[in-house]
Design a protein around this motif. Structure first.
Motif, PDB file in Angstrom:
ATOM      1  N   GLY A  71       0.798  -1.221   0.000  1.00 36.10           N
ATOM      2  CA  GLY A  71       0.000   0.000   0.000  1.00 36.10           C
ATOM      3  C   GLY A  71       0.826   1.264   0.000  1.00 36.10           C
ATOM      4  N   ARG A  72       2.148   1.132   0.253  1.00 35.25           N
ATOM      5  CA  ARG A  72       3.056   2.284   0.259  1.00 35.25           C
ATOM      6  C   ARG A  72       4.194   1.966  -0.706  1.00 35.25           C
ATOM      7  NH1 ARG A  72       5.720   3.029   5.054  1.00 35.25           N
ATOM      8  NH2 ARG A  72       5.431   5.293   5.209  1.00 35.25           N
ATOM      9  N   VAL A  73       4.517   2.911  -1.595  1.00 37.08           N
ATOM     10  CA  VAL A  73       5.483   2.615  -2.653  1.00 37.08           C
ATOM     11  C   VAL A  73       6.429   3.789  -2.876  1.00 37.08           C
ATOM     12  CG1 VAL A  73       3.757   1.183  -3.807  1.00 37.08           C
ATOM     13  CG2 VAL A  73       4.075   3.545  -4.567  1.00 37.08           C
ATOM     14  N   ARG A  74       7.568   3.442  -3.451  1.00 41.15           N
ATOM     15  CA  ARG A  74       8.439   4.426  -4.097  1.00 41.15           C
ATOM     16  C   ARG A  74       8.272   4.171  -5.593  1.00 41.15           C
ATOM     17  NH1 ARG A  74      13.747   2.906  -3.014  1.00 41.15           N
ATOM     18  NH2 ARG A  74      12.958   0.893  -2.298  1.00 41.15           N
ATOM     19  N   LEU A  75       7.744   5.135  -6.304  1.00 40.41           N
ATOM     20  CA  LEU A  75       7.323   4.892  -7.677  1.00 40.41           C
ATOM     21  C   LEU A  75       8.458   5.198  -8.647  1.00 40.41           C
ATOM     22  CD1 LEU A  75       4.738   3.893  -9.028  1.00 40.41           C
ATOM     23  CD2 LEU A  75       4.112   6.273  -9.443  1.00 40.41           C
ATOM     24  N   LEU A  76       8.753   4.207  -9.462  1.00 41.81           N
ATOM     25  CA  LEU A  76       9.804   4.313 -10.468  1.00 41.81           C
ATOM     26  C   LEU A  76       9.150   4.817 -11.760  1.00 41.81           C
ATOM     27  CD1 LEU A  76      12.850   3.625 -10.606  1.00 41.81           C
ATOM     28  CD2 LEU A  76      12.209   1.355 -11.423  1.00 41.81           C
ATOM     29  N   THR A  77       9.243   6.139 -12.000  1.00 47.19           N
ATOM     30  CA  THR A  77       8.519   6.721 -13.127  1.00 47.19           C
ATOM     31  C   THR A  77       9.049   8.103 -13.452  1.00 47.19           C
ATOM     32  OG1 THR A  77       6.308   7.236 -13.995  1.00 47.19           O
ATOM     33  CG2 THR A  77       6.739   7.820 -11.699  1.00 47.19           C
ATOM     34  N   ASN A  78       8.774   8.542 -14.665  1.00 48.60           N
ATOM     35  CA  ASN A  78       8.994   9.928 -15.065  1.00 48.60           C
ATOM     36  C   ASN A  78       7.675  10.661 -15.275  1.00 48.60           C
ATOM     37  OD1 ASN A  78      11.826   9.318 -15.346  1.00 48.60           O
ATOM     38  ND2 ASN A  78      11.323   8.348 -17.299  1.00 48.60           N
ATOM     39  N   ASN A  79       6.568   9.960 -15.041  1.00 57.48           N
ATOM     40  CA  ASN A  79       5.244  10.457 -15.391  1.00 57.48           C
ATOM     41  C   ASN A  79       4.478  10.908 -14.146  1.00 57.48           C
ATOM     42  OD1 ASN A  79       2.692  10.925 -16.375  1.00 57.48           O
ATOM     43  ND2 ASN A  79       2.448   8.946 -17.370  1.00 57.48           N
ATOM     44  N   PRO A  80       4.318  12.218 -13.932  1.00 59.88           N
ATOM     45  CA  PRO A  80       3.577  12.686 -12.747  1.00 59.88           C
ATOM     46  C   PRO A  80       2.152  12.172 -12.691  1.00 59.88           C
ATOM     47  CG  PRO A  80       4.757  14.506 -13.806  1.00 59.88           C
ATOM     48  CD  PRO A  80       4.831  13.336 -14.740  1.00 59.88           C
ATOM     49  N   ASP A  81       1.555  11.872 -13.852  1.00 57.63           N
ATOM     50  CA  ASP A  81       0.174  11.385 -13.845  1.00 57.63           C
ATOM     51  C   ASP A  81       0.052  10.006 -13.199  1.00 57.63           C
ATOM     52  OD1 ASP A  81      -1.250  13.557 -15.105  1.00 57.63           O
ATOM     53  OD2 ASP A  81      -0.167  13.048 -16.925  1.00 57.63           O
ATOM     54  N   LYS A  82       1.112   9.206 -13.264  1.00 58.67           N
ATOM     55  CA  LYS A  82       1.065   7.913 -12.574  1.00 58.67           C
ATOM     56  C   LYS A  82       1.050   8.120 -11.061  1.00 58.67           C
ATOM     57  CE  LYS A  82       3.186   4.943 -16.077  1.00 58.67           C
ATOM     58  NZ  LYS A  82       4.314   4.033 -16.403  1.00 58.67           N
ATOM     59  N   ILE A  83       1.802   9.098 -10.592  1.00 57.56           N
ATOM     60  CA  ILE A  83       1.786   9.403  -9.160  1.00 57.56           C
ATOM     61  C   ILE A  83       0.389   9.845  -8.753  1.00 57.56           C
ATOM     62  CG2 ILE A  83       2.754  10.881  -7.359  1.00 57.56           C
ATOM     63  CD1 ILE A  83       5.277  11.126  -9.106  1.00 57.56           C
ATOM     64  N   ALA A  84      -0.190  10.779  -9.515  1.00 57.04           N
ATOM     65  CA  ALA A  84      -1.527  11.274  -9.203  1.00 57.04           C
ATOM     66  C   ALA A  84      -2.567  10.166  -9.303  1.00 57.04           C
ATOM     67  CB  ALA A  84      -1.885  12.422 -10.147  1.00 57.04           C
ATOM     68  N   GLY A  85      -2.440   9.305 -10.339  1.00 57.03           N
ATOM     69  CA  GLY A  85      -3.415   8.248 -10.534  1.00 57.03           C
ATOM     70  C   GLY A  85      -3.412   7.231  -9.414  1.00 57.03           C
ATOM     71  N   LEU A  86      -2.228   6.759  -9.013  1.00 57.65           N
ATOM     72  CA  LEU A  86      -2.154   5.785  -7.930  1.00 57.65           C
ATOM     73  C   LEU A  86      -2.583   6.405  -6.605  1.00 57.65           C
ATOM     74  CD1 LEU A  86       1.107   3.801  -8.758  1.00 57.65           C
ATOM     75  CD2 LEU A  86      -1.244   2.990  -8.883  1.00 57.65           C
ATOM     76  N   SER A  87      -2.194   7.658  -6.372  1.00 57.68           N
ATOM     77  CA  SER A  87      -2.589   8.324  -5.132  1.00 57.68           C
ATOM     78  C   SER A  87      -4.102   8.457  -5.047  1.00 57.68           C
ATOM     79  CB  SER A  87      -1.931   9.703  -5.043  1.00 57.68           C
ATOM     80  OG  SER A  87      -0.518   9.599  -4.995  1.00 57.68           O
ATOM     81  N   ALA A  88      -4.735   8.814  -6.168  1.00 58.02           N
ATOM     82  CA  ALA A  88      -6.190   8.955  -6.196  1.00 58.02           C
ATOM     83  C   ALA A  88      -6.889   7.637  -5.927  1.00 58.02           C
ATOM     84  CB  ALA A  88      -6.638   9.522  -7.541  1.00 58.02           C
ATOM     85  N   CYS A  89      -6.202   6.526  -6.206  1.00 63.07           N
ATOM     86  CA  CYS A  89      -6.789   5.197  -5.995  1.00 63.07           C
ATOM     87  C   CYS A  89      -6.380   4.591  -4.650  1.00 63.07           C
ATOM     88  CB  CYS A  89      -6.389   4.269  -7.137  1.00 63.07           C
ATOM     89  SG  CYS A  89      -7.066   4.762  -8.734  1.00 63.07           S
ATOM     90  N   GLY A  90      -5.800   5.391  -3.776  1.00 59.06           N
ATOM     91  CA  GLY A  90      -5.551   4.942  -2.408  1.00 59.06           C
ATOM     92  C   GLY A  90      -4.180   4.381  -2.132  1.00 59.06           C
ATOM     93  N   ILE A  91      -3.248   4.452  -3.072  1.00 59.40           N
ATOM     94  CA  ILE A  91      -1.885   3.985  -2.839  1.00 59.40           C
ATOM     95  C   ILE A  91      -1.040   5.168  -2.355  1.00 59.40           C
ATOM     96  CG2 ILE A  91       0.180   2.988  -3.885  1.00 59.40           C
ATOM     97  CD1 ILE A  91      -2.165   1.035  -3.620  1.00 59.40           C
ATOM     98  N   GLU A  92      -0.303   4.972  -1.280  1.00 56.07           N
ATOM     99  CA  GLU A  92       0.534   6.037  -0.731  1.00 56.07           C
ATOM    100  C   GLU A  92       1.876   6.052  -1.463  1.00 56.07           C
ATOM    101  OE1 GLU A  92       2.401   7.559   3.560  1.00 56.07           O
ATOM    102  OE2 GLU A  92       1.256   5.680   3.440  1.00 56.07           O
ATOM    103  N   VAL A  93       2.108   7.099  -2.215  1.00 56.81           N
ATOM    104  CA  VAL A  93       3.354   7.241  -2.970  1.00 56.81           C
ATOM    105  C   VAL A  93       4.304   8.101  -2.143  1.00 56.81           C
ATOM    106  CG1 VAL A  93       4.418   7.973  -5.126  1.00 56.81           C
ATOM    107  CG2 VAL A  93       2.092   7.036  -5.142  1.00 56.81           C
ATOM    108  N   LEU A  94       5.331   7.457  -1.563  1.00 57.45           N
ATOM    109  CA  LEU A  94       6.250   8.177  -0.688  1.00 57.45           C
ATOM    110  C   LEU A  94       7.255   9.012  -1.468  1.00 57.45           C
ATOM    111  CD1 LEU A  94       7.039   5.618   2.149  1.00 57.45           C
ATOM    112  CD2 LEU A  94       5.237   7.323   1.998  1.00 57.45           C
ATOM    113  N   GLY A  95       7.484   8.679  -2.717  1.00 52.30           N
ATOM    114  CA  GLY A  95       8.431   9.447  -3.502  1.00 52.30           C
ATOM    115  C   GLY A  95       8.541   8.908  -4.904  1.00 52.30           C
TER     116      GLY A  95
END
Length: 396
Positions: free
Chosen positions: A342-366
């Motif tokens: 439920g808590r992740v460090r997201l490997l991405t260059n795409n801010p929309d993936k951060i926003a999308g996962l956060s909106a779906c209840g996943i805690e993106v720590l960085g």
């Protein structure tokens, strides 16, 4: 830019009561009905969309043949129209469509009799093969339920272009056409994502990650599977309060498997797995069946043709009638919850993936940057990702 960052409906939350079990059974039946409707459109058979105030018979312009058009005419209560996504309608008319937007969902054009033939309809639907006939179609009011028809075509990875007309339930029964509630079509992305369950798991040592497992997930409609590649012990990291590395990676047949130089997907896939193997916290690579930002492989190849004619990635998708990004990040969130992350460090260059996962209840720590140098072929593609999709890429 449109994104699908949906939250799960309450009636799909786990529960043990009989009423909720009945609700889940109804949800499964609804998903299967939509899945069957997609299949009928793909094979050129018309489908009846049901709404509170009537029905709409639709057929995919890309696939419908003479028999399908005959069935549609037999069910129709009025002259059929061509229903397009607004961005595609603008391309067909060679001008912006007044008062139309992607949020509007559908635009309807009058179809002269000369256009009511399979070859003409395909030419109007597909800009790659387009040879517009001299008589330009005239815009008319879109019929009720047209937006659900466009949504159904997109779910089937077809060009979002339909022949449509008002119809009746009696006509559907007489012609043995499948009927499906329009509301079920519109609810399908959320319902399918939240119904994902684990169906298989195996240890699969990888070249860059000997300690790897693959977990397969399938939705209740029995559709295509999504995969989670677990590197190391990310569940243990999560159980201890840590945050493993996670990458949401949309499948890319050309880049991942063939080594295409048009994109950076292959290096991102292999680089993510190798990086997770080096990380003490382990990682999860979600391999999502959302090719071409959700438009499917066939449409991605069509988009490539348009790119070769001068369009960039975003405009090519729009010319086909698709949005800039059709992916559903609720799929990724559901898979992460199922494996206890439920808590992740997201490997991405795409801010929309951060926003999308956060909106779906996943805690993106960085965010962990995940960029690769251009290769001389994908340079313009990477510049478009930065300039028009907002990806956080180093300047070339």
């Amino acid at each position: 830019m449109e994104r699908q960052t949906m939250t799960p409906p309450a009636n799909l939350a786990p529960d043990t009561t009989g009423a909720d079990a009945a609700g889940r059974d109804a949800c499964v039946l609804a998903l299967r009905g939509v899945h069957r409707a997609m299949a009928d459109l793909r094979r050129g058979t018309p489908v009846i969309l049901r709404g509170p105030d009537g029905c709409l018979v639709v057929a995919a312009a890309e696939t419908v043949g003479a028999q399908g058009l005959a069935d549609l005419a037999g069910a129709a209560l009025a002259a059929p129209v061509l229903v397009l996504a607004p961005v595609r309608a603008a391309a067909v008319l060679h001008r912006p469509v007044p008062h139309a937007s992607e949020e509007e969902g559908a635009v309807a054009l009058r179809l002269p009799p000369a256009l009511m033939a399979p070859e003409a309809l395909r030419s109007l639907a597909d800009p790659v093969a387009e040879r517009l006939l001299p008589e330009a179609p005239e815009r008319v009011p879109a019929p009720a339920l047209a937006q659900a028809g466009i949504a159904l075509a997109k779910l089937g990875r077809l060009l979002p272009a339909l022949v449509a007309a008002p119809a009746t339930e009696a006509a559907a029964a007489r012609l043995s056409l499948l009927g499906v509630p329009a509301a079920d079509v519109l609810a399908y992305p959320v319902s399918a994502a939240t119904s994902l369950t684990r169906v298989a798991e195996a240890r699969v040592p990888l070249e860059d990650a000997p300690e790897a497992r693959i977990v397969a997930f399938r939705a209740a409609d029995g559709g295509i599977e999504h995969l989670a590649i677990l590197v190391g012990t990310p569940e243990a990291t999560a159980a201890g309060g840590g945050a493993p590395l996670v990458r949401a990676h949309s499948e890319c047949f050309t880049g991942d498997l063939l080594g295409s130089m048009r994109c950076d997907c292959g290096p991102q896939l292999r680089g993510a797995i190798a990086r997770m193997a080096r990380d003490p916290a382990g990682g999860v690579l979600l391999y999502l069946a959302q090719e071409g930002r959700g438009i499917g492989l066939v449409n991605k190849l069509r988009a490539y043709t348009l790119q070769d004619q001068g369009l960039d990635t975003l405009d090519a998708n729009r010319a086909l009638g698709y949005g800039a990004d059709e992916r559903n990040f609720l799929v990724a969130a559901t898979m992460l919850r199922a494996i206890g992350v439920g808590r992740v460090r997201l490997l991405t260059n795409n801010p929309d993936k951060i926003a999308g996962l956060s909106a779906c209840g996943i805690e993106v720590l960085g965010r962990e940057a995940h960029a690769f140098d251009p290769n001389g072929v994908n340079d313009a593609y990477l510049r478009t990702k930065a300039a028009r999709f907002g990806h956080l890429l180093p300047e070339a």
